[in-house]
Design an enzyme around this catalytic site. Sequence first.
Site, PDB file in Angstrom:
ATOM      1  CD  GLU A  91      -4.033 -42.618   4.988  1.00  0.00           C
ATOM      2  OE1 GLU A  91      -4.585 -43.372   4.172  1.00  0.00           O
ATOM      3  OE2 GLU A  91      -3.725 -41.431   4.736  1.00  0.00           O
ATOM      4  CB  CYS A 125      -2.146 -37.363   4.292  1.00  0.00           C
ATOM      5  SG  CYS A 125      -1.947 -38.697   3.101  1.00  0.00           S
ATOM      6  CG  HIS A 259       0.695 -34.116   2.426  1.00  0.00           C
ATOM      7  ND1 HIS A 259       1.190 -35.241   3.043  1.00  0.00           N
ATOM      8  CD2 HIS A 259      -0.161 -34.547   1.470  1.00  0.00           C
ATOM      9  CE1 HIS A 259       0.650 -36.308   2.488  1.00  0.00           C
ATOM     10  NE2 HIS A 259      -0.178 -35.925   1.535  1.00  0.00           N
TER      11      HIS A 259
END
Length: 455
Positions: A91, A125, A259
Amino acid sequence: MVGSINNTAPANVGIHALEFYHPAKFVDQTELEQFDGVSAGKYTIGLGQTQMAVCDDREDINSISLTVVQNLVEKHGLSYKDIGYLEVGTESIIDKSKSVKSVLMSLFEESGNHDVEGIDTKNACYGGTASVFNAVNWVESSSWDGRFAIVVAADIASYAEGPARPTGGAGAVAILIGPNAPLVFDQGVRATHMNHLWDFYKPELASEYPTVDGHFSNTCYIRSVDACYSLFTKKYSKRYSPNPEQLIKSEDLDYSVFHAPNCKLVQKAFGRMAYNDMLQDPENEIYASVKDYAKFAHSEESYYDKGLERAMMQFTKAEYQKKVIPSLYAATNVGNMYTASVWASLASLMSSASDEEILNKRVGLFSYGSGSAATFFSLKVVASTEKFRETLQIKTRLANRTKVTPEHFAELLKLREETALLKDYNTVGDISTLAKGTYYLTRIDEKFRRTYARA
């Protein structure tokens, strides 16, 4: 060298190798607490963060991706001719048209291999995970030509001055995917949850900094854990359990990898998995200490009740130390790496766990990207991971970084702000601390074209 593959029908598709890149500089979170004038432990205990990676103007998404791919190829004796698919999840957008993948094709020039599928994938993400799924699908499809796939998950996570700044970081992971792998993805069990949210986004295209509602984003993350993990238990049990009516539980996963926007949120998420298990069997005596919280079920109140949150973290404390902590070394010492985060956590686990600890074990993985997109999935370690330990050495590498003061950290972020949109610009950051083999930005010319060198 990773073993060669051929174009017979692929089986046991998974991960052959991982390579991890982190910046050479870091800031200490305890010192950052003092610099920011916040209470002691706000970042180190409240967020679970110890150190945070720091980039100056010498590093961008292209440079860290070039580094991690070249290091993967060199460490594992690969030829660029062996690669038929390359996709980048990120990103960290520095060009609205030209992909990072196209920059990485400069590494293929000498080999003469230009027949390489894949481009860039973006969703906060989650892009790295989407790219892994795309690569796996390519290997398992009729399009596969017998070569390896490489996925790059890479980002530089930085925030404007304020409460979110200590949750930054930077890193890149390159993932080598093919059949007959030592880490094999379980088929048919991916459990995905996607919806439309405004928890974290980047509408200011001239800035690296996101617009973020931190508390809301944490809640969105936990909601996605609920949705994905609950569906995963059903899919996994239906496909692999001798009794499909008996759902798999978190205790049946040998390790859990997440994550990691911050490590405290990971601990809450692991507790939430056990909460979902408890809701399936609240009268089981093992849940006696927490069964009163079953009254919340998945109500809105359950996402905001601190008593429930603390109770489930306490309930899972021992399992968390055993099944999750081994995967968090990079996350706590590098910080948030956006798309690379969950894969850096897997690399941390593979870097530290012995064959005795990891062989024939199943790993659950949870990936989340704001906006939002999330998946819970799993893999099994079916062969020795000695090569992962030899090549990753994450603890040793992180110990060799250079610490900068919080004052210098703030100056470096200011430098990145001021130079982000410049053209006809020669970079000025210190390259003396860069590890051997690191690519770095040298110049942005009058047409915004970027030039790189290698340390």
